[in-house]
Motif scaffolding. Structure first.
Motif, PDB file in Angstrom:
ATOM      1  N   UNK A  11      13.995 -12.878 -53.156  1.00 54.23           N
ATOM      2  CA  UNK A  11      15.298 -12.294 -53.471  1.00 54.23           C
ATOM      3  C   UNK A  11      16.152 -12.190 -52.208  1.00 54.23           C
ATOM      4  N   UNK A  12      17.457 -12.189 -52.359  1.00 56.25           N
ATOM      5  CA  UNK A  12      18.381 -12.149 -51.229  1.00 56.25           C
ATOM      6  C   UNK A  12      18.183 -10.901 -50.363  1.00 56.25           C
ATOM      7  N   UNK A  13      17.913  -9.756 -50.967  1.00 55.14           N
ATOM      8  CA  UNK A  13      17.721  -8.528 -50.181  1.00 55.14           C
ATOM      9  C   UNK A  13      16.473  -8.627 -49.303  1.00 55.14           C
ATOM     10  N   UNK A  14      15.414  -9.221 -49.836  1.00 55.36           N
ATOM     11  CA  UNK A  14      14.203  -9.411 -49.033  1.00 55.36           C
ATOM     12  C   UNK A  14      14.444 -10.443 -47.930  1.00 55.36           C
ATOM     13  N   UNK A  15      15.177 -11.481 -48.266  1.00 56.90           N
ATOM     14  CA  UNK A  15      15.505 -12.502 -47.266  1.00 56.90           C
ATOM     15  C   UNK A  15      16.337 -11.888 -46.146  1.00 56.90           C
ATOM     16  N   UNK A  16      17.292 -11.022 -46.497  1.00 53.20           N
ATOM     17  CA  UNK A  16      18.123 -10.370 -45.490  1.00 53.20           C
ATOM     18  C   UNK A  16      17.270  -9.537 -44.551  1.00 53.20           C
TER      19      UNK A  16
END
Length: 188
Positions: free
Chosen positions: A79-84
């Protein structure tokens, strides 16, 4: 009369140049910059405004940060939040995204998060991904075993001088007659 007409004709390019200079000196922020691009890309990936603002403002290279998040979000199950979170914690977010996408392109979300963590911990993420992908192609081990093998491999010295021979504890020094005399304080 002829003289004033020539002056007016000559003034046209000067006026046009002045107008062009006025338009081209608009503030850079109005045109767009790395921070604006970063925020825009993070918001489009579903990151909240607060997180996007904090992440972009704290980044040394904000556009690299957002590109890292976009690449991982688009190319994996992360997910984008984890990637961030991962992209914010590395020096080279572009190498992190390459590593994660190369290794986690065909794994489930849980395993992809594990890959993100391993790539983030590696000092050389692109080399780490080459290790994982290469071994996974040839060896039938589960991904987590390969991740552990590659992270444990570390960075081995290469191109050592051929005259370098490490001294083992059972070997004696080359010249045992050399004595080291300590220098005492006061020159004695």
């Amino acid at each position: 009369m002829h003289h004033s007409f020539l002056i007016r004709i000559a003034a046209i390019p000067l006026v046009a140049t002045g107008l062009l200079a006025t338009v081209s000196t608009a503030p850079a922020a109005a045109v767009g910059n790395d921070y604006q691009t970063c925020a825009n890309e993070l918001l489009s990936a579903g990151i909240s405004e607060e997180e996007a603002a904090a992440a972009c403002a704290a980044a040394l290279n904000p556009e690299e940060l957002s590109e890292c998040v976009i690449a991982i979000d688009a190319g994996t199950a992360v997910e984008a939040t984890d990637a961030l979170s991962g992209c914010r914690r590395v020096r080279r977010p572009d190498e992190l995204s390459t590593c994660v996408v190369d290794v986690a392109f065909d794994v489930d979300a849980t395993e992809a998060l594990n890959v993100l963590d391993y790539c983030r911990r590696s000092l050389l993420p692109e080399r780490f991904s080459e290790c994982v992908v290469g071994l996974r192609t040839e060896v039938g081990f589960p991904t987590d075993e390969i991740l552990n093998s590659c992270i444990a491999a570390g960075d081995r010295p290469r191109e050592l001088s051929p005259t370098f021979i490490p001294l083992t504890p059972s070997q004696t020094p080359i010249n045992p007659n050399i004595r080291v005399t300590p220098i005492l304080p006061g020159g004695q």
